[in-house]
Scaffold this motif. Structure first.
Motif, mmCIF file in Angstrom:
data_model
loop_
_atom_site.group_PDB
_atom_site.id
_atom_site.type_symbol
_atom_site.label_atom_id
_atom_site.label_comp_id
_atom_site.label_asym_id
_atom_site.label_seq_id
_atom_site.Cartn_x
_atom_site.Cartn_y
_atom_site.Cartn_z
ATOM 1 N N THR A 144 1.078 -1.283 -0.255
ATOM 2 C CA THR A 144 0.256 0.264 -0.010
ATOM 3 C C THR A 144 0.688 1.311 -0.104
ATOM 4 O O THR A 144 1.202 2.236 -0.943
ATOM 5 N N THR A 145 1.561 0.971 0.850
ATOM 6 C CA THR A 145 2.364 2.812 0.912
ATOM 7 C C THR A 145 3.870 2.773 -0.368
ATOM 8 O O THR A 145 4.064 3.681 -0.715
ATOM 9 N N GLY A 146 4.010 1.904 -1.356
ATOM 10 C CA GLY A 146 4.412 1.919 -2.476
ATOM 11 C C GLY A 146 3.019 2.292 -3.321
ATOM 12 O O GLY A 146 3.297 1.701 -4.851
ATOM 13 N N GLU A 147 2.223 2.236 -2.861
ATOM 14 C CA GLU A 147 1.084 3.011 -3.987
ATOM 15 C C GLU A 147 0.755 2.149 -5.039
ATOM 16 O O GLU A 147 0.503 2.917 -6.562
ATOM 17 N N SER A 148 0.959 0.998 -4.988
ATOM 18 C CA SER A 148 0.506 -0.096 -5.613
ATOM 19 C C SER A 148 -0.730 -0.282 -6.331
ATOM 20 O O SER A 148 -0.705 -0.765 -7.683
ATOM 21 N N ALA A 149 -1.496 0.441 -5.873
ATOM 22 C CA ALA A 149 -2.927 0.528 -6.167
ATOM 23 C C ALA A 149 -2.646 1.202 -8.133
ATOM 24 O O ALA A 149 -3.495 1.136 -9.098
ATOM 25 N N THR A 150 -2.034 2.165 -8.143
ATOM 26 C CA THR A 150 -1.772 3.052 -9.146
ATOM 27 C C THR A 150 -0.378 2.646 -9.538
ATOM 28 O O THR A 150 0.122 2.803 -10.991
ATOM 29 N N ILE A 151 0.090 1.551 -9.485
ATOM 30 C CA ILE A 151 1.490 1.297 -10.186
ATOM 31 C C ILE A 151 1.078 0.054 -11.250
ATOM 32 O O ILE A 151 0.165 -0.662 -11.403
ATOM 33 N N THR A 152 1.176 0.848 -12.654
ATOM 34 C CA THR A 152 1.126 -0.320 -14.059
ATOM 35 C C THR A 152 1.810 -1.771 -13.750
ATOM 36 O O THR A 152 2.552 -1.603 -12.850
ATOM 37 N N LYS A 153 1.939 -2.448 -14.509
ATOM 38 C CA LYS A 153 2.754 -3.880 -14.444
ATOM 39 C C LYS A 153 3.441 -3.665 -14.719
ATOM 40 O O LYS A 153 4.264 -4.571 -14.843
ATOM 41 N N GLU A 154 3.972 -2.870 -16.048
ATOM 42 C CA GLU A 154 5.551 -3.055 -16.362
ATOM 43 C C GLU A 154 5.692 -2.040 -15.085
ATOM 44 O O GLU A 154 7.155 -2.834 -14.797
ATOM 45 N N GLU A 155 5.859 -0.966 -14.415
ATOM 46 C CA GLU A 155 6.151 -0.600 -13.454
ATOM 47 C C GLU A 155 6.404 -1.365 -12.433
ATOM 48 O O GLU A 155 7.701 -1.999 -11.995
ATOM 49 N N LYS A 156 5.903 -2.442 -12.203
ATOM 50 C CA LYS A 156 6.275 -3.556 -11.167
ATOM 51 C C LYS A 156 7.347 -4.224 -11.504
ATOM 52 O O LYS A 156 7.696 -3.926 -10.589
ATOM 53 N N GLN A 157 7.741 -4.204 -12.505
ATOM 54 C CA GLN A 157 7.998 -5.298 -13.200
ATOM 55 C C GLN A 157 9.815 -4.595 -12.969
ATOM 56 O O GLN A 157 10.660 -5.007 -12.204
ATOM 57 N N GLU A 158 9.805 -2.837 -13.091
ATOM 58 C CA GLU A 158 10.480 -1.823 -13.390
ATOM 59 C C GLU A 158 12.109 -2.342 -11.753
ATOM 60 O O GLU A 158 12.699 -2.199 -11.618
ATOM 61 N N ILE A 159 10.606 -1.563 -10.697
ATOM 62 C CA ILE A 159 10.591 -1.615 -9.529
ATOM 63 C C ILE A 159 11.010 -2.793 -9.128
ATOM 64 O O ILE A 159 12.748 -3.178 -7.961
ATOM 65 N N ILE A 160 10.335 -4.042 -9.297
ATOM 66 C CA ILE A 160 11.450 -5.450 -8.551
ATOM 67 C C ILE A 160 12.683 -5.176 -9.444
ATOM 68 O O ILE A 160 13.681 -5.731 -8.135
ATOM 69 N N ASP A 161 13.382 -5.069 -10.478
ATOM 70 C CA ASP A 161 14.076 -5.532 -11.194
ATOM 71 C C ASP A 161 14.956 -4.759 -10.549
ATOM 72 O O ASP A 161 16.427 -5.159 -10.237
ATOM 73 N N VAL A 162 15.118 -3.467 -10.268
ATOM 74 C CA VAL A 162 15.657 -2.399 -10.098
ATOM 75 C C VAL A 162 16.678 -2.591 -8.150
ATOM 76 O O VAL A 162 17.423 -2.719 -7.351
ATOM 77 N N ILE A 163 14.708 -2.841 -7.878
ATOM 78 C CA ILE A 163 15.473 -2.919 -6.299
ATOM 79 C C ILE A 163 15.914 -4.370 -5.951
ATOM 80 O O ILE A 163 16.592 -4.973 -5.132
ATOM 81 N N ILE A 164 16.042 -5.101 -6.828
ATOM 82 C CA ILE A 164 16.927 -7.246 -6.322
ATOM 83 C C ILE A 164 18.270 -6.671 -6.611
ATOM 84 O O ILE A 164 19.261 -6.693 -6.325
ATOM 85 N N LYS A 165 18.990 -5.793 -8.056
ATOM 86 C CA LYS A 165 19.530 -5.247 -8.497
ATOM 87 C C LYS A 165 20.281 -4.526 -7.327
ATOM 88 O O LYS A 165 21.868 -4.544 -6.459
ATOM 89 N N THR A 166 19.693 -3.374 -6.792
ATOM 90 C CA THR A 166 20.544 -2.707 -5.509
ATOM 91 C C THR A 166 20.577 -3.170 -4.376
ATOM 92 O O THR A 166 21.818 -3.137 -4.147
ATOM 93 N N ASN A 167 19.211 -4.370 -3.696
ATOM 94 C CA ASN A 167 19.947 -4.690 -3.108
ATOM 95 C C ASN A 167 21.299 -6.031 -2.839
ATOM 96 O O ASN A 167 21.796 -6.017 -2.110
ATOM 97 N N ASN A 168 21.476 -6.036 -3.411
ATOM 98 C CA ASN A 168 22.409 -7.707 -4.378
ATOM 99 C C ASN A 168 22.332 -8.644 -3.019
ATOM 100 O O ASN A 168 23.719 -8.692 -2.574
#
Length: 292
Positions: free
Chosen positions: A46-70
């Protein structure tokens, strides 16, 4: 499930002025939390505003976090909704590489019976081998998932490992802690009650304010896990005002205002949410200035 004990943070999705996702700010937020004691990260809640995040954006967000988190911290992904079939389809079709578990919100708007809640989560549990954290937030879903239903699910499905309880109901927390299976996690979804829940036998928190002050908040929760009442509450009392502030108007407008004051990301939110009012922003600015 030791990986989900302590302070998890429900990450915001930073936006630029044109309301596109600010991936640089997102990476900055992730590193800031990793470097300052957060125990795990929660994506697309909810805090990530998931209700207004597109499917494509969601995947990009996941990818960036996984890469940054390492692989430095466990990652939990929000996968939920009020169409059980669509949730099951996402669980069967998405690549969950790099994800340690899912947070699945109770069906909103539909207001199912307790049996409806059970059957919804039964379908989810049978669709994946991932660790599942239930998410009960009746203030947003309009229906409370009763402790008896949570405990029934906890006993029936090995991959349902915990519940993020956000009913702001101390008695409900105590019932869950008292009757839960020994390895089932009761995670506070209420920042104002998190320390008390942890001291009572909870597993910690999935926090909103924790991402702004990870060092202080995670220290407080670890005091709770160790039973250090006095030390924990010394920190809690210092943070009480800002916890009230960030939920005064809407979430995540409040926490984004805090993060803007900390120069981590902007305070932009997507409609139907709006930025924090001038009065609230001034209160937050004063708190951040004095707390630092």
């Amino acid at each position: 499930m030791q990986k989900f004990i302590g302070t998890g943070v429900a990450l915001v999705t930073p936006f630029k002025e044109d309301l596109s996702v600010d991936f640089d700010a997102l990476a900055k937020l992730v590193n800031y939390n990793i470097e300052n004691g957060t125990d795990y990260l929660v994506i697309n809640g909810t805090t990530g505003e998931s209700a207004t995040i597109t499917k494509e954006e969601k995947q990009e967000i996941i990818d960036v976090i996984i890469k940054t988190n390492n692989k430095r911290l466990p990652l939990v992904l929000g996968v939920g909704g009020n169409n059980t079939a669509l949730v099951v389809d996402e669980l069967k079709s998405r690549d969950f590489s790099g994800i340690d578990g899912i947070l699945s919100v109770a069906p909103y708007y539909s207001k199912p019976t307790q049996e409806g809640f059970y059957q919804h989560y039964k379908a989810i549990a049978e669709a994946t081998d991932l660790s599942i954290i239930l998410y009960n937030v009746p203030g947003r879903t309009a229906k409370n998932m009763e402790p008896s239903t949570v405990l029934r699910l906890a006993n029936d499905f090995a991959n349902i490992v915990g519940v993020k309880e956000a009913g702001n109901n101390q008695q409900q927390y105590h019932t869950l802690i008292k009757d839960k299976p020994s390895d089932f996690l009761i995670i506070s979804g209420d920042d104002d009650l998190a320390l008390g829940v942890t001291l009572a036998g909870g597993a910690g928190v999935i926090s909103v304010i924790g991402q702004a002050f990870p060092k202080q908040f995670s220290t407080m929760i670890h005091h709770g896990l160790q039973g250090n009442n006095k030390e924990g509450y010394a920190i809690h009392y210092k943070m009480m005002d800002v916890i009230d502030y960030i939920f005064e108007e809407n979430n995540p407008a409040g926490i984004k205002t805090v993060l803007q004051e900390l120069e981590i990301c902007s305070n932009e939110v997507r409609l139907p949410l709006v930025k924090a009012s001038t009065d609230l922003s001034l209160k937050i600015e004063k708190f951040v200035t004095e707390f630092q």
